[in-house]
Write an enzyme that holds these catalytic residues in place. Structure first.
Site, PDB file in Angstrom:
ATOM      1  N   ASP A 143       0.869  -1.163   0.000  1.00 17.94           N
ATOM      2  CA  ASP A 143       0.000   0.000   0.000  1.00 17.94           C
ATOM      3  C   ASP A 143       0.912   1.222   0.000  1.00 17.94           C
ATOM      4  O   ASP A 143       1.723   1.389   0.909  1.00 17.94           O
ATOM      5  CB  ASP A 143      -0.889  -0.016   1.253  1.00 17.94           C
ATOM      6  CG  ASP A 143      -1.872   1.140   1.317  1.00 17.94           C
ATOM      7  OD1 ASP A 143      -1.648   2.157   0.627  1.00 17.94           O
ATOM      8  OD2 ASP A 143      -2.851   1.043   2.063  1.00 17.94           O
ATOM      9  N   ASN A 175       2.473   3.392 -10.755  1.00 20.84           N
ATOM     10  CA  ASN A 175       1.185   3.649 -11.379  1.00 20.84           C
ATOM     11  C   ASN A 175       0.135   4.185 -10.412  1.00 20.84           C
ATOM     12  O   ASN A 175      -0.851   4.775 -10.839  1.00 20.84           O
ATOM     13  CB  ASN A 175       0.678   2.335 -12.010  1.00 20.84           C
ATOM     14  CG  ASN A 175      -0.775   2.420 -12.447  1.00 20.84           C
ATOM     15  OD1 ASN A 175      -1.132   3.191 -13.330  1.00 20.84           O
ATOM     16  ND2 ASN A 175      -1.630   1.629 -11.810  1.00 20.84           N
ATOM     17  N   SER A 197       1.061  13.106 -15.715  1.00 17.93           N
ATOM     18  CA  SER A 197      -0.074  13.653 -16.454  1.00 17.93           C
ATOM     19  C   SER A 197       0.344  14.937 -17.154  1.00 17.93           C
ATOM     20  O   SER A 197       1.204  15.678 -16.647  1.00 17.93           O
ATOM     21  CB  SER A 197      -1.236  13.945 -15.509  1.00 17.93           C
ATOM     22  OG  SER A 197      -2.236  14.702 -16.161  1.00 17.93           O
ATOM     23  N   TYR A 226      -4.421  18.066  -7.718  1.00 15.97           N
ATOM     24  CA  TYR A 226      -3.886  16.999  -8.558  1.00 15.97           C
ATOM     25  C   TYR A 226      -2.726  17.512  -9.402  1.00 15.97           C
ATOM     26  O   TYR A 226      -1.676  16.875  -9.485  1.00 15.97           O
ATOM     27  CB  TYR A 226      -5.000  16.460  -9.448  1.00 15.97           C
ATOM     28  CG  TYR A 226      -4.577  15.344 -10.376  1.00 15.97           C
ATOM     29  CD1 TYR A 226      -4.465  14.033  -9.916  1.00 15.97           C
ATOM     30  CD2 TYR A 226      -4.308  15.596 -11.722  1.00 15.97           C
ATOM     31  CE1 TYR A 226      -4.082  13.004 -10.770  1.00 15.97           C
ATOM     32  CE2 TYR A 226      -3.927  14.579 -12.584  1.00 15.97           C
ATOM     33  CZ  TYR A 226      -3.814  13.291 -12.103  1.00 15.97           C
ATOM     34  OH  TYR A 226      -3.429  12.283 -12.953  1.00 15.97           O
ATOM     35  N   LYS A 259       1.218  16.139  -9.094  1.00 21.54           N
ATOM     36  CA  LYS A 259       1.897  15.528 -10.233  1.00 21.54           C
ATOM     37  C   LYS A 259       3.116  16.344 -10.659  1.00 21.54           C
ATOM     38  O   LYS A 259       4.120  15.781 -11.132  1.00 21.54           O
ATOM     39  CB  LYS A 259       0.926  15.369 -11.403  1.00 21.54           C
ATOM     40  CG  LYS A 259      -0.122  14.284 -11.190  1.00 21.54           C
ATOM     41  CD  LYS A 259       0.492  12.888 -11.116  1.00 21.54           C
ATOM     42  CE  LYS A 259      -0.560  11.804 -11.102  1.00 21.54           C
ATOM     43  NZ  LYS A 259       0.018  10.438 -11.106  1.00 21.54           N
ATOM     44  N   THR A 265     -11.291   5.627 -17.300  1.00 23.97           N
ATOM     45  CA  THR A 265     -11.190   4.780 -16.110  1.00 23.97           C
ATOM     46  C   THR A 265     -11.919   5.471 -14.973  1.00 23.97           C
ATOM     47  O   THR A 265     -12.221   6.662 -15.039  1.00 23.97           O
ATOM     48  CB  THR A 265      -9.723   4.534 -15.698  1.00 23.97           C
ATOM     49  OG1 THR A 265      -9.189   5.749 -15.165  1.00 23.97           O
ATOM     50  CG2 THR A 265      -8.889   4.069 -16.881  1.00 23.97           C
TER      51      THR A 265
END
Length: 265
Positions: A83, A110, A159, A182, A186, A217
């Site tokens: 984890d 990932n 991303s 986010y 990133k 997804t």
């Protein structure tokens, strides 16, 4: 395990896409669906690879393993408990991989989260914990095993939203996408990847950051809505990652790449 096999480990926050209702309504990218799962499947199609799918849930891991084995892959697969928010589990997993395989050839970071919490501060805490801190600890834990490989590759799934240059260009399709927490997490991941690339040179560890593109997804929410917005298949993203592992993107070492080229930082 044959010494000729390329040992690849793929991380995910869990082996499945999870919708955490109890705490912060986040979408988590894992490995039995979406990019992680399709990458494992693509690698397992070749006898050259042994794929280790890192997971938090043994049940979901078993399901993913069963599904891929059902298509009679030429490569081999296994799972391991891990984890990215539990640092002790990361180092324990690294110890197990060392004992079983003695090295790691490719690490695919990932795991990722798109936070849906209320309030920027809470969103940042969650996003940075998984998208940046977890990836840094993964790198530190598995770096000694990568250093034992003759063909070490370290891949971070990032991303285009992380690009500061693209953020300021109104003609970009993602210009009106907010996702500040986010984006920042990133961007931090990209800097960590750059640091890992510099530090890994002496050990022969090559580093890439990969933008998988907009894919349908659960990480991004409603799949059908995403498809209407032009989202592609995670199988295409998996092929981009595969191109790195197979050496077809060796001219782009240390860059933020996508399926058709390179993005500005």
């Amino acid at each position: 395990m044959s010494a000729s096999k390329n040992i690849v480990l793929i991380t995910g926050k869990n082996m499945s896409i999870i919708y955490r209702k109890a705490t912060n309504n986040s979408f988590l990218q894992g490995s039995n669906s979406g990019i992680g799962y399709d990458t494992a499947k693509a690698l397992a199609a070749s006898a050259s690879y042994h794929v280790i799918m890192a997971c938090r849930s043994a049940e979901k891991a078993a399901q993913a393993l069963s599904e891929i084995r059902a298509i009679s892959p030429k490569g081999s697969l296994s799972t391991i408990q891990l984890d990215v928010t539990d640092h002790a589990s990361i180092y324990q997993a690294a110890k197990i991989v060392d004992e079983e395989f003695g090295r790691l050839d490719t690490l695919i970071n990932n795991a990722g989260v798109l936070p849906k919490s209320k309030g920027l501060a809470d969103q940042m805490r969650e996003a940075f914990e998984i998208n940046a801190i977890g990836q840094a600890i993964m790198t530190e834990a598995f770096r000694p095993l990568l250093a034992k490989s003759q063909n070490a590759r370290l891949i971070f799934v990032s991303s285009r939203l992380s690009s500061i240059s693209l953020r300021l260009q109104p003609d970009q399709r993602s210009y009106d996408v907010p996702a500040a927490a986010y984006r920042m997490s990133k961007a931090a991941l990209n800097m960590w990847a750059a640091c890992a690339a510099k530090e890994g040179k002496e050990q022969g560890i090559r580093v890439w950051t990969v933008d998988p593109g907009l894919v349908a997804t659960n990480l991004g929410g409603n799949k059908e809505f995403l498809k209407q917005r032009g989202a592609g298949s995670s199988e295409v993203s998996a092929q981009t990652i595969l191109s790195v592992i197979e050496g077809r993107r060796d001219t782009d070492i240390g860059k933020l790449i996508h399926k058709d080229g390179v993005y500005l930082w």
